[in-house]
Design a protein around this motif. Structure first.
Motif, PDB file in Angstrom:
ATOM      1  N   GLY A  80       0.733  -1.294  -0.067  1.00  0.00           N
ATOM      2  CA  GLY A  80      -0.074   0.110  -0.089  1.00  0.00           C
ATOM      3  C   GLY A  80       0.762   1.439   0.003  1.00  0.00           C
ATOM      4  O   GLY A  80       0.561   2.182  -0.841  1.00  0.00           O
ATOM      5  N   LYS A  81       2.151   1.320   0.801  1.00  0.00           N
ATOM      6  CA  LYS A  81       2.656   2.422   0.829  1.00  0.00           C
ATOM      7  C   LYS A  81       3.439   2.756  -0.364  1.00  0.00           C
ATOM      8  O   LYS A  81       3.660   3.784  -0.854  1.00  0.00           O
ATOM      9  N   LYS A  82       3.883   1.769  -1.132  1.00  0.00           N
ATOM     10  CA  LYS A  82       4.540   1.794  -2.239  1.00  0.00           C
ATOM     11  C   LYS A  82       3.503   2.479  -3.386  1.00  0.00           C
ATOM     12  O   LYS A  82       3.891   3.161  -4.213  1.00  0.00           O
ATOM     13  N   TYR A  83       2.410   1.962  -3.589  1.00  0.00           N
ATOM     14  CA  TYR A  83       1.335   2.410  -4.379  1.00  0.00           C
ATOM     15  C   TYR A  83       0.865   3.711  -4.160  1.00  0.00           C
ATOM     16  O   TYR A  83       0.747   4.631  -4.907  1.00  0.00           O
ATOM     17  N   ILE A  84       0.830   4.189  -2.736  1.00  0.00           N
ATOM     18  CA  ILE A  84       0.621   5.260  -2.438  1.00  0.00           C
ATOM     19  C   ILE A  84       1.526   6.586  -2.900  1.00  0.00           C
ATOM     20  O   ILE A  84       1.088   7.643  -3.495  1.00  0.00           O
ATOM     21  N   ALA A  85       2.633   6.415  -2.772  1.00  0.00           N
ATOM     22  CA  ALA A  85       3.622   7.087  -3.078  1.00  0.00           C
ATOM     23  C   ALA A  85       3.925   7.562  -4.423  1.00  0.00           C
ATOM     24  O   ALA A  85       4.439   8.550  -4.672  1.00  0.00           O
ATOM     25  N   ARG A  86       3.279   6.774  -5.374  1.00  0.00           N
ATOM     26  CA  ARG A  86       3.190   7.029  -6.701  1.00  0.00           C
ATOM     27  C   ARG A  86       2.124   8.437  -6.899  1.00  0.00           C
ATOM     28  O   ARG A  86       2.085   8.746  -7.925  1.00  0.00           O
ATOM     29  N   HIS A  87       1.417   8.896  -6.111  1.00  0.00           N
ATOM     30  CA  HIS A  87       0.423   9.864  -6.270  1.00  0.00           C
ATOM     31  C   HIS A  87       0.527  11.004  -5.212  1.00  0.00           C
ATOM     32  O   HIS A  87       0.864  10.880  -4.245  1.00  0.00           O
ATOM     33  N   ARG A  88      -0.074  12.206  -5.589  1.00  0.00           N
ATOM     34  CA  ARG A  88       0.083  13.400  -4.903  1.00  0.00           C
ATOM     35  C   ARG A  88      -1.256  13.617  -4.279  1.00  0.00           C
ATOM     36  O   ARG A  88      -1.360  14.318  -3.154  1.00  0.00           O
ATOM     37  N   HIS A  89      -2.347  13.509  -5.066  1.00  0.00           N
ATOM     38  CA  HIS A  89      -3.561  13.909  -4.631  1.00  0.00           C
ATOM     39  C   HIS A  89      -4.352  13.041  -3.833  1.00  0.00           C
ATOM     40  O   HIS A  89      -4.217  11.859  -4.054  1.00  0.00           O
ATOM     41  N   ALA A  90      -5.140  13.491  -2.665  1.00  0.00           N
ATOM     42  CA  ALA A  90      -5.737  12.625  -1.813  1.00  0.00           C
ATOM     43  C   ALA A  90      -6.449  11.714  -2.068  1.00  0.00           C
ATOM     44  O   ALA A  90      -6.363  10.338  -1.639  1.00  0.00           O
ATOM     45  N   ALA A  91      -7.421  11.939  -3.148  1.00  0.00           N
ATOM     46  CA  ALA A  91      -8.300  10.740  -3.548  1.00  0.00           C
ATOM     47  C   ALA A  91      -7.523   9.609  -4.184  1.00  0.00           C
ATOM     48  O   ALA A  91      -7.846   8.466  -4.140  1.00  0.00           O
ATOM     49  N   ASP A  92      -6.582  10.230  -5.136  1.00  0.00           N
ATOM     50  CA  ASP A  92      -5.954   9.033  -5.930  1.00  0.00           C
ATOM     51  C   ASP A  92      -4.839   8.158  -4.784  1.00  0.00           C
ATOM     52  O   ASP A  92      -4.818   7.107  -5.044  1.00  0.00           O
ATOM     53  N   ARG A  93      -4.389   8.752  -3.808  1.00  0.00           N
ATOM     54  CA  ARG A  93      -3.767   8.045  -2.762  1.00  0.00           C
ATOM     55  C   ARG A  93      -4.455   7.073  -2.111  1.00  0.00           C
ATOM     56  O   ARG A  93      -4.386   5.978  -1.863  1.00  0.00           O
ATOM     57  N   LEU A  94      -5.719   7.299  -1.810  1.00  0.00           N
ATOM     58  CA  LEU A  94      -6.798   6.533  -1.231  1.00  0.00           C
ATOM     59  C   LEU A  94      -7.100   5.518  -2.087  1.00  0.00           C
ATOM     60  O   LEU A  94      -7.123   4.169  -1.665  1.00  0.00           O
ATOM     61  N   LYS A  95      -7.326   5.819  -3.341  1.00  0.00           N
ATOM     62  CA  LYS A  95      -7.735   4.700  -4.298  1.00  0.00           C
ATOM     63  C   LYS A  95      -6.422   3.752  -4.399  1.00  0.00           C
ATOM     64  O   LYS A  95      -6.617   2.382  -4.840  1.00  0.00           O
ATOM     65  N   ALA A  96      -5.363   4.179  -4.545  1.00  0.00           N
ATOM     66  CA  ALA A  96      -4.052   3.269  -4.678  1.00  0.00           C
ATOM     67  C   ALA A  96      -4.046   2.448  -3.581  1.00  0.00           C
ATOM     68  O   ALA A  96      -3.683   1.356  -3.839  1.00  0.00           O
ATOM     69  N   TYR A  97      -4.182   2.838  -2.177  1.00  0.00           N
ATOM     70  CA  TYR A  97      -4.382   1.793  -1.127  1.00  0.00           C
ATOM     71  C   TYR A  97      -5.617   0.580  -1.226  1.00  0.00           C
ATOM     72  O   TYR A  97      -5.095  -0.470  -1.166  1.00  0.00           O
ATOM     73  N   GLY A  98      -6.621   1.218  -1.891  1.00  0.00           N
ATOM     74  CA  GLY A  98      -7.583   0.219  -1.969  1.00  0.00           C
ATOM     75  C   GLY A  98      -7.422  -0.960  -3.180  1.00  0.00           C
ATOM     76  O   GLY A  98      -7.656  -1.882  -2.874  1.00  0.00           O
TER      77      GLY A  98
END
Length: 227
Positions: A80-98
């Protein structure tokens, strides 16, 4: 290493790596026979070690299961942390963790089932497991707070929104693992056959991820309940 009679195969392990060898062997047994088919004796045989060897690291079958669960939560959080780090915007970061959650479940169904629901472990007896699981959920809470600050989500208690988010994503992951959403492939104009677990997760996630955000709009835009 001499094969133990009555076993299908043995797996040699390096000195100092017995713990990992036992975990890997246990996961193999869980995949083939399920929770009730796992015993320390079978695990030892699969790993190619003596029947007493597992007790050097695990006092019981439950302790071994707890370690498998802990590893699962740790791997999920790191992904999750790895995928989250690829994004800057809050919604995209949440979706990356999902997506990381759904993909991990698709690629590791045995771990996923053990992490959630196939055992009756008391987390209080396994503090490392409890801490690792809480770390995974707290990461979700942090992402929800980011979405609240960015006016993507309504305000209020972030744990309430995190619970709703988790319920949605976990349900999707569970249904995917149990092959209850195979019909979604036809709606997307794709066929499941031949797709890797990761690809299956991506197809499902892309078709449903926006619901996660649009269903949690800012409070001022949320539909008002009737009187």
């Amino acid at each position: 290493m001499k094969q133990i009679p009555g076993t299908k195969e043995t797996k040699p392990y390096h000195h100092g790596d017995l713990r990992n060898a036992l975990v890997e062997s246990a996961v193999d047994i869980l995949r083939e026979e399920g929770f009730h088919g796992l015993t320390l004796r079978k695990t030892a045989a699969r790993a190619g070690v003596s029947h007493s060897a597992p007790y050097r690291h695990f006092a019981s079958k439950e302790a071994l299961i707890a370690e498998i669960s802990r590893i699962g939560f740790a791997e999920l959080t790191e992904r999750g942390k790895k995928y989250i780090a690829r994004h800057r915007h809050a919604a995209d970061r949440l979706k990356a963790y999902g997506f990381a959650y759904v993909e991990y479940a698709a690629e590791n169904p045995t771990h996923f089932r053990i992490m959630f629901g196939q055992t009756e472990l008391n987390p209080e007896e396994y503090p490392e497991l409890k801490e690792t699981g809480e770390r995974s959920f707290n990461l979700l809470v942090e992402l929800v707070v980011e979405c609240q600050k960015a006016d993507v989500f309504q305000g209020g208690n972030p744990y309430r929104l995190a619970a709703a988010n988790w319920s949605y994503v976990h349900g999707m992951a569970h249904l995917l693992v149990d092959q209850k959403l195979d019909w979604m492939a036809s709606l997307q104009g794709t066929e499941k056959r031949g797709h890797s677990p990761s690809k299956q997760a991506r197809i499902l996630w892309d078709s449903m991820q926006d619901i996660l955000i649009h269903g949690m709009g800012p409070e001022s835009e949320a539909p008002k309940s009737g009187g």
